[in-house]
Enzyme design. Structure first.
Site, PDB file in Angstrom:
ATOM      1  N   GLU A   9      10.767  -4.756   4.340  1.00 35.29           N
ATOM      2  CA  GLU A   9       9.844  -3.728   4.794  1.00 35.29           C
ATOM      3  C   GLU A   9       8.399  -4.224   4.858  1.00 35.29           C
ATOM      4  O   GLU A   9       7.493  -3.675   4.213  1.00 35.29           O
ATOM      5  CB  GLU A   9       9.949  -2.494   3.897  1.00 35.29           C
ATOM      6  CG  GLU A   9      11.156  -1.636   4.178  1.00 35.29           C
ATOM      7  CD  GLU A   9      11.142  -1.113   5.616  1.00 35.29           C
ATOM      8  OE1 GLU A   9      10.316  -0.237   5.937  1.00 35.29           O
ATOM      9  OE2 GLU A   9      11.960  -1.592   6.426  1.00 35.29           O
TER      10      GLU A   9
ATOM     11  N   ASN B 185       0.842  -1.197   0.000  1.00 34.94           N
ATOM     12  CA  ASN B 185       0.000   0.000   0.000  1.00 34.94           C
ATOM     13  C   ASN B 185       0.879   1.249   0.000  1.00 34.94           C
ATOM     14  O   ASN B 185       1.815   1.334   0.795  1.00 34.94           O
ATOM     15  CB  ASN B 185      -0.865  -0.004   1.269  1.00 34.94           C
ATOM     16  CG  ASN B 185      -1.940   1.056   1.257  1.00 34.94           C
ATOM     17  OD1 ASN B 185      -2.498   1.367   0.228  1.00 34.94           O
ATOM     18  ND2 ASN B 185      -2.240   1.605   2.426  1.00 34.94           N
TER      19      ASN B 185
ATOM     20  N   ASP C 167       6.087  -4.552   2.036  1.00 30.90           N
ATOM     21  CA  ASP C 167       4.916  -4.032   2.729  1.00 30.90           C
ATOM     22  C   ASP C 167       3.849  -5.144   2.805  1.00 30.90           C
ATOM     23  O   ASP C 167       4.169  -6.277   3.138  1.00 30.90           O
ATOM     24  CB  ASP C 167       4.422  -2.755   2.029  1.00 30.90           C
ATOM     25  CG  ASP C 167       3.374  -1.984   2.805  1.00 30.90           C
ATOM     26  OD1 ASP C 167       3.717  -1.375   3.828  1.00 30.90           O
ATOM     27  OD2 ASP C 167       2.200  -1.995   2.382  1.00 30.90           O
ATOM     28  N   TRP C 168       2.601  -4.836   2.503  1.00 30.69           N
ATOM     29  CA  TRP C 168       1.558  -5.858   2.568  1.00 30.69           C
ATOM     30  C   TRP C 168       1.773  -6.974   1.546  1.00 30.69           C
ATOM     31  O   TRP C 168       1.256  -8.089   1.714  1.00 30.69           O
ATOM     32  CB  TRP C 168       0.183  -5.236   2.384  1.00 30.69           C
ATOM     33  CG  TRP C 168      -0.287  -4.517   3.605  1.00 30.69           C
ATOM     34  CD1 TRP C 168      -0.334  -3.171   3.818  1.00 30.69           C
ATOM     35  CD2 TRP C 168      -0.764  -5.120   4.820  1.00 30.69           C
ATOM     36  NE1 TRP C 168      -0.808  -2.894   5.081  1.00 30.69           N
ATOM     37  CE2 TRP C 168      -1.080  -4.066   5.717  1.00 30.69           C
ATOM     38  CE3 TRP C 168      -0.959  -6.429   5.244  1.00 30.69           C
ATOM     39  CZ2 TRP C 168      -1.574  -4.294   7.005  1.00 30.69           C
ATOM     40  CZ3 TRP C 168      -1.441  -6.657   6.522  1.00 30.69           C
ATOM     41  CH2 TRP C 168      -1.748  -5.599   7.377  1.00 30.69           C
TER      42      TRP C 168
ATOM     43  N   HIS D 256      10.833   3.556   3.194  1.00 34.63           N
ATOM     44  CA  HIS D 256       9.954   2.386   3.218  1.00 34.63           C
ATOM     45  C   HIS D 256       9.700   1.815   1.825  1.00 34.63           C
ATOM     46  O   HIS D 256       9.719   0.596   1.640  1.00 34.63           O
ATOM     47  CB  HIS D 256       8.627   2.758   3.877  1.00 34.63           C
ATOM     48  CG  HIS D 256       7.628   1.644   3.871  1.00 34.63           C
ATOM     49  ND1 HIS D 256       7.848   0.444   4.501  1.00 34.63           N
ATOM     50  CD2 HIS D 256       6.397   1.551   3.287  1.00 34.63           C
ATOM     51  CE1 HIS D 256       6.801  -0.350   4.318  1.00 34.63           C
ATOM     52  NE2 HIS D 256       5.916   0.297   3.594  1.00 34.63           N
TER      53      HIS D 256
END
Length: 336
Positions: A134, A41, A110-111, A278
């Protein structure tokens, strides 16, 4: 479904359940080990544009590279619904099955990393390796958040306030995405990330992801899935690679959480890829690709591994999931 006519990049779309999934592809069906790159995201497969062309073994037919847009994001369809973690997992399952993918190497940020862990835990016989960076590694507590970030995430999870921030003001695209890179993002690239979200209703996936962070036991369904994939990470002996970075307060994975991974994830190697924020593939695509190539070559996963740019070290085993990392080890990115 669009077809990949050559070994260059193709951008096919395939019917999945009641919608469509768009994906980037290099290589041909049936040729080589599938390397599947999963974004988080508020990005899309565009996140991997600097990494995919540098993955070795495609021209020789040893590797096939794919990067889907999650449902409701990028150029994939927007079927409606809540866009909860389980919804993303269901559409991703159907995409894997529609393409007949097995013996895969998963790469997630991330996700996308969380979805990769979740898919692997539920399909252990179809996974040959895992690369992650991350990402959401374990359930967390609110006291892990710096005060400023905690305030924002509490607002995002507040009914009405979160909708105003993300659906009405488009917070992640207009504000957050530029704060999660070290290198200035070109306007053309920011426009690619913004394109799927022209209306408040179209932005729901971004809000739902922010509300899915596993914090103090909520949401319970996401916490349960994270705990399940943590058990898989601790036990599965498939090769795993954690890519690490420094130099930005937006990074989720710091030294203490890296140490937690080395003690609690079996078959783990780590590779430092340099300063990044990130959205690390935006900042360090060459180093990420080099680390993946070198690791894959060591494990006979199709890549030649020439010219590695990253230092790595191996953690051959894992201790039981008993000792959590210190609470200061995880920091929430602006886009999760």
């Amino acid at each position: 479904m669009g077809q990949c006519a050559a070994k260059g990049t193709a951008m096919p779309t395939i019917d999945v359940l009641d919608s469509t999934v768009h994906y980037e592809e290099r290589g041909r069906e049936g040729e080589g080990i599938p390397f599947v790159f999963l974004h988080g995201n508020p990005t899309s497969s565009h996140l991997w544009r600097g990494v995919l062309p540098r993955i070795e073994g495609v021209e020789a037919g040893r590797v096939r590279v794919l990067a889907p847009d999650l449902i409701g994001m990028g150029r994939s369809g927007k079927p409606g619904g809540a866009y909860r973690f389980a919804d993303h997992a269901r559409y991703l399952d159907a995409w894997f099955d529609a393409l007949g993918l097995s013996e895969v190497v998963l790469v997630g940020q991330d996700w996308g990393g969380a979805l990769a862990f979740d898919w692997a835990a539920r399909h252990p016989g179809r996974v040959r390796g895992m690369v992650f960076m991350e990402t959401i590694l374990r359930p967390m507590g609110w006291d892990e958040f710096p005060p400023a970030a905690r305030s924002r995430f509490e607002e995002l999870r507040t009914p009405g306030t979160g909708e105003e921030m993300v659906l009405d003001r488009n917070l992640f695209i207009e504000d957050g995405i530029g704060k999660t890179v070290l290198r200035p993002m070109a306007e053309a690239d920011r426009a690619v990330y913004a394109a799927p979200y022209p209306t408040p209703a179209s932005r729901l996936p971004m809000l739902q992801w922010a509300r899915s962070m596993p914090l103090d036991g909520e949401p319970a369904d996401v916490v349960a899935r994270v705990e399940e994939y943590d058990a898989w990470l601790a036990a599965a002996q498939v090769p795993k690679l954690l890519l690490t970075f420094d130099g930005s307060p937006t990074l989720m994975v710091g030294p203490a959480l890296i140490a937690w991974c080395e003690e609690n994830i079996a078959g783990l190697e780590t590779a430092y890829c340099g300063p990044a924020a990130h959205l690390c593939p935006e900042d360090r695509p060459e180093e990420i690709a080099a680390a993946v190539n070198a690791w894959a070559a060591r494990h006979d996963l199709g890549c030649s591994g020439r010219s590695p740019l990253a230092h790595s070290r191996r953690s051959p085993g894992a201790r039981p999931l008993a000792r959590p990392a210190p609470r200061s080890s995880a920091r929430p990115p602006a886009g999760s």
